[in-house]
Design a protein around this motif. Sequence first.
Motif, PDB file in Angstrom:
ATOM      1  N   GLN A   1      47.879 -37.775 -34.427  1.00 26.31           N
ATOM      2  CA  GLN A   1      47.914 -37.585 -32.976  1.00 26.31           C
ATOM      3  C   GLN A   1      49.036 -36.656 -32.541  1.00 26.31           C
ATOM      4  O   GLN A   1      48.817 -35.692 -31.792  1.00 26.31           O
ATOM      5  N   LEU A   2      50.251 -36.932 -32.977  1.00 23.31           N
ATOM      6  CA  LEU A   2      51.430 -36.255 -32.439  1.00 23.31           C
ATOM      7  C   LEU A   2      51.754 -34.948 -33.135  1.00 23.31           C
ATOM      8  O   LEU A   2      52.315 -34.043 -32.514  1.00 23.31           O
ATOM      9  N   ASN A   3      51.412 -34.838 -34.420  1.00 24.98           N
ATOM     10  CA  ASN A   3      51.779 -33.637 -35.164  1.00 24.98           C
ATOM     11  C   ASN A   3      50.613 -32.695 -35.434  1.00 24.98           C
ATOM     12  O   ASN A   3      50.835 -31.517 -35.734  1.00 24.98           O
ATOM     13  N   LEU A   4      49.387 -33.215 -35.327  1.00 28.18           N
ATOM     14  CA  LEU A   4      48.209 -32.356 -35.500  1.00 28.18           C
ATOM     15  C   LEU A   4      47.361 -32.290 -34.234  1.00 28.18           C
ATOM     16  O   LEU A   4      46.336 -31.619 -34.205  1.00 28.18           O
ATOM     17  N   ASN A   5      47.790 -33.012 -33.191  1.00 24.87           N
ATOM     18  CA  ASN A   5      47.102 -32.983 -31.897  1.00 24.87           C
ATOM     19  C   ASN A   5      45.637 -33.396 -31.990  1.00 24.87           C
ATOM     20  O   ASN A   5      44.770 -32.814 -31.315  1.00 24.87           O
ATOM     21  N   ILE A   6      45.357 -34.398 -32.787  1.00 20.68           N
ATOM     22  CA  ILE A   6      44.000 -34.941 -32.866  1.00 20.68           C
ATOM     23  C   ILE A   6      43.881 -36.062 -31.849  1.00 20.68           C
ATOM     24  O   ILE A   6      44.628 -37.034 -31.900  1.00 20.68           O
ATOM     25  N   TRP A   7      42.955 -35.909 -30.929  1.00 13.43           N
ATOM     26  CA  TRP A   7      42.775 -36.932 -29.899  1.00 13.43           C
ATOM     27  C   TRP A   7      42.119 -38.148 -30.535  1.00 13.43           C
ATOM     28  O   TRP A   7      41.014 -38.064 -31.062  1.00 13.43           O
ATOM     29  N   LEU A   8      42.803 -39.284 -30.511  1.00 15.81           N
ATOM     30  CA  LEU A   8      42.357 -40.458 -31.245  1.00 15.81           C
ATOM     31  C   LEU A   8      41.574 -41.423 -30.365  1.00 15.81           C
ATOM     32  O   LEU A   8      41.599 -41.337 -29.134  1.00 15.81           O
ATOM     33  N   ASP A   9      40.924 -42.362 -31.038  1.00 15.80           N
ATOM     34  CA  ASP A   9      40.300 -43.470 -30.330  1.00 15.80           C
ATOM     35  C   ASP A   9      41.401 -44.367 -29.792  1.00 15.80           C
ATOM     36  O   ASP A   9      42.546 -44.322 -30.224  1.00 15.80           O
ATOM     37  N   HIS A  10      41.017 -45.232 -28.848  1.00 14.42           N
ATOM     38  CA  HIS A  10      42.021 -46.085 -28.198  1.00 14.42           C
ATOM     39  C   HIS A  10      42.626 -47.088 -29.166  1.00 14.42           C
ATOM     40  O   HIS A  10      43.828 -47.310 -29.188  1.00 14.42           O
ATOM     41  N   SER A  11      41.792 -47.733 -29.968  1.00 16.99           N
ATOM     42  CA  SER A  11      42.283 -48.764 -30.875  1.00 16.99           C
ATOM     43  C   SER A  11      42.947 -48.143 -32.087  1.00 16.99           C
ATOM     44  O   SER A  11      42.462 -47.171 -32.667  1.00 16.99           O
ATOM     45  N   ALA A  12      44.092 -48.700 -32.486  1.00 16.75           N
ATOM     46  CA  ALA A  12      44.781 -48.222 -33.686  1.00 16.75           C
ATOM     47  C   ALA A  12      44.093 -48.724 -34.946  1.00 16.75           C
ATOM     48  O   ALA A  12      44.328 -48.203 -36.031  1.00 16.75           O
ATOM     49  N   ASP A  13      43.248 -49.742 -34.830  1.00 19.07           N
ATOM     50  CA  ASP A  13      42.512 -50.297 -35.964  1.00 19.07           C
ATOM     51  C   ASP A  13      41.052 -50.399 -35.563  1.00 19.07           C
ATOM     52  O   ASP A  13      40.523 -51.479 -35.343  1.00 19.07           O
ATOM     53  N   PRO A  14      40.372 -49.265 -35.395  1.00 17.07           N
ATOM     54  CA  PRO A  14      39.058 -49.256 -34.747  1.00 17.07           C
ATOM     55  C   PRO A  14      37.978 -49.951 -35.562  1.00 17.07           C
ATOM     56  O   PRO A  14      38.013 -49.994 -36.788  1.00 17.07           O
ATOM     57  N   PHE A  15      36.999 -50.469 -34.842  1.00 14.47           N
ATOM     58  CA  PHE A  15      35.838 -51.100 -35.470  1.00 14.47           C
ATOM     59  C   PHE A  15      35.000 -50.060 -36.199  1.00 14.47           C
ATOM     60  O   PHE A  15      34.640 -50.244 -37.370  1.00 14.47           O
ATOM     61  N   VAL A  16      34.683 -48.964 -35.526  1.00 15.59           N
ATOM     62  CA  VAL A  16      33.957 -47.851 -36.133  1.00 15.59           C
ATOM     63  C   VAL A  16      34.549 -46.551 -35.603  1.00 15.59           C
ATOM     64  O   VAL A  16      35.234 -46.544 -34.582  1.00 15.59           O
ATOM     65  N   ASP A  17      34.294 -45.467 -36.300  1.00 14.06           N
ATOM     66  CA  ASP A  17      34.696 -44.151 -35.824  1.00 14.06           C
ATOM     67  C   ASP A  17      33.893 -43.843 -34.561  1.00 14.06           C
ATOM     68  O   ASP A  17      32.664 -43.849 -34.580  1.00 14.06           O
ATOM     69  N   MET A  18      34.600 -43.572 -33.462  1.00 11.56           N
ATOM     70  CA  MET A  18      33.907 -43.357 -32.203  1.00 11.56           C
ATOM     71  C   MET A  18      33.070 -42.082 -32.219  1.00 11.56           C
ATOM     72  O   MET A  18      32.130 -41.950 -31.435  1.00 11.56           O
ATOM     73  N   GLY A  19      33.396 -41.159 -33.100  1.00 18.82           N
ATOM     74  CA  GLY A  19      32.547 -39.979 -33.250  1.00 18.82           C
ATOM     75  C   GLY A  19      31.168 -40.356 -33.764  1.00 18.82           C
ATOM     76  O   GLY A  19      30.145 -39.790 -33.346  1.00 18.82           O
ATOM     77  N   ILE A  20      31.105 -41.322 -34.686  1.00 21.41           N
ATOM     78  CA  ILE A  20      29.828 -41.814 -35.195  1.00 21.41           C
ATOM     79  C   ILE A  20      29.116 -42.621 -34.106  1.00 21.41           C
ATOM     80  O   ILE A  20      27.906 -42.498 -33.908  1.00 21.41           O
ATOM     81  N   TYR A  21      29.883 -43.429 -33.389  1.00 22.08           N
ATOM     82  CA  TYR A  21      29.292 -44.196 -32.281  1.00 22.08           C
ATOM     83  C   TYR A  21      28.639 -43.253 -31.268  1.00 22.08           C
ATOM     84  O   TYR A  21      27.531 -43.511 -30.786  1.00 22.08           O
ATOM     85  N   ASP A  22      29.313 -42.146 -30.957  1.00 15.39           N
ATOM     86  CA  ASP A  22      28.798 -41.215 -29.945  1.00 15.39           C
ATOM     87  C   ASP A  22      27.491 -40.552 -30.351  1.00 15.39           C
ATOM     88  O   ASP A  22      26.791 -39.985 -29.505  1.00 15.39           O
TER      89      ASP A  22
END
Length: 536
Positions: free
Chosen positions: A294-315
Motif C-alpha cells: 500500500q504505502l511503498n508501491l501505491n497498491i490500493w488495497l481491500d479494506h480488510s487486512a485479512d480478507p475473505f477473498v480477493d476483491m478483484g475476484i469478487y468483482d
Amino acid sequence: MAKALAPSSAACVSTETEISDPFGHGQRAVEFLRALRHPKSRLPGRAFQLDPWQERIVRRIYGPRHPDGSRVVKTVVLLLPRGNRKTSLSASLALLHTFGPERVPGGEVISAASDRKQARIGFEEAIGIIHVTPPLKARMTLQEYRNRITNAKWRTFYEAISCDAGTQHGRTPAFVLADELHAWKKRDLWDVLKSGLVKSQGSLLVVATTAGRGQENIAHDIVDYARKVARGEIHDPATLPILFEADRDCDWTDEAIWHQVNPGLAHGYPDIEGLRQLAREARQRPGDREAFRQLNLNIWLDHSADPFVDMGIYDAGASPVDLEALQGEPCWLGVDLSSNGDLTCVVAAWRDGAEGYIVHPWFFCPKDNLRLRSERDGVPYVTWAERGFIDPTPGNVVDFRHVEQTIRDLCDRFDVREIAFDPHLARNMLNNLLEDGLPAVEMRQGWVTMAPAVKDLERAIIGRRLTHGGHPVLRWNFDNVAVQTDTAGNAMFHKGKSRDRIDGAVACAMAVARAAAGEARSVYESEEWAPEMMVL
C-alpha cells in the motif's frame, strides 16, 4: 510487471514529451521553486531540490493555457508512494501561490488534512523553507496559533486546516492542497473546499496522497476518476492524473517495479536499502507485506487486512442481475437481523447451473441520524439510501415489521423454498412466518452451520460462479470480512474492526448454503443442457 503509467502520468515525467507553455507560466513557476531553499538540502546553498520528474510535473500544471491565458489544469491528482518527497513538493506549490507568481491579491491558500497532526506536517515544511529563503522570510507574518502564514504586501495567506477543525464554510480558496486524502474519514471539508474553489477564478486543487484501503471513501472516488481520465475513458483536460501505482497482482518483491512507481529512487530517495529491509520483513509477516504494497508501491488495497477473498475476484461477478427474469424461479433467502444501529440484510439466492449462484440483497438501517451513522462508519449511507441500495426504516432501530413485510413480498414474487434465520433475534418474525405457512427455518451462526456455508460461498466466488450485480453495500460488507480459522481449518467470518459491517456477507453465505443444499434448475441454464437434467 508493474502497471504502465497512465498516458497523462507518463507525459509528466517523460523527457521525450514536449509540454506546452505559450505564456511562460510553467517556466516562471520552475524558476520560483529553484530559488527556494530547504533546511535539509545537501545542495550548494541549501538549494531546493527540484528533480527532473518533479520539474515536469510543475510545468505540466502551470504551462498549458487556453488562448485567453487561463490555466487548463484545475485539478491535479498526485498518487505517489511514501518517501518520494510529496510533502516538500506540495509545500513549495503552496508557497508558489502565497509568495510566488501564482499569488492573487487577498488569495486564500489552504492545506487540508485528516487531522491537526497531519495538517501541521505540511505547514512546518513550508515554515522551514521560508526560514532559509531570505526573500520569503522578510515578507512573512507567522501566526502559529492559527497555523497561518501571511504575505502582508499582497494580503495573501497560507493556512493549514484539518477535517476535525469544525466548519470551514465561507472559504474562497485560490489554491487547495488536499493532503493524504486516503485518510479523510468523512467528506464534509472536501465538499466545502471544493465548492469554495469555484468562487475564485483560476483556482487550483491539488490532491496529494498515497494509496488507501477500500472503495467506500472520497479518496477512492477521486483517484478512480483520475484513472478513467488517464485511460481516456473520460475526456477532462482540466484534470491532470499523476498516478504512480503498481498493479495489485504484481510481484511486489521485484525491484524494477519499485523503481517504476517510486520516481525519486533514481535520485536517492526513498532509501533503497530501507525498502529492501522492509521487503525482507514483509516476506515473513503478512501485515507488513500489505503495508509495503500500500504505502511503498501505491497498491490500493481491500479494506480488510485479512480478507475473505480477493476483491478483484469478487468483482468478476458484477454482471447485472435481472430480477424480472428470476420471478417464479426457486429461491432461497438468508436473513441477518441487526441489533440497534447495525445493518439488517435479506439476501436471495438462486442456483445458476450446477455450482453457480445468483444473489441479490435488500438492506435496512435506522432512518434517524443517518448522516451521523455515515460519518461513524465512513461510508455514504445517505447516498446509498437515495439510490435505493439501502431502505431506511423510521426510528433509531431497524423496524423488523418492515423487514418481515419485505420478506413476505419476496415470497409472493419468487418461488421461495426456505427463509433461513439465526434465531437469536428472529424468534418472533420466524414464528409469524411459520404460522402463515411460509418456509422459515433456523440456521444458527455457529461453527457447525456457518463453516460449511462459508466454504460453499468461497468456492463459488473463487470459481467465478457467483453473480451479485456489483451491489455497493454488499461489496462493502464483503470487503470488511476478516477470516477466523479453527484448528481443523474451518473458516468463519468476523469483523476486521468494531465499526465494520459484514451483515450482508453473512446473509449471503446463509442463502447460498441453503441454495447449495436444495435442488433447482436455473433460469439461466441453456436449452441444450436441460434435456440431460431431465434424463438424470
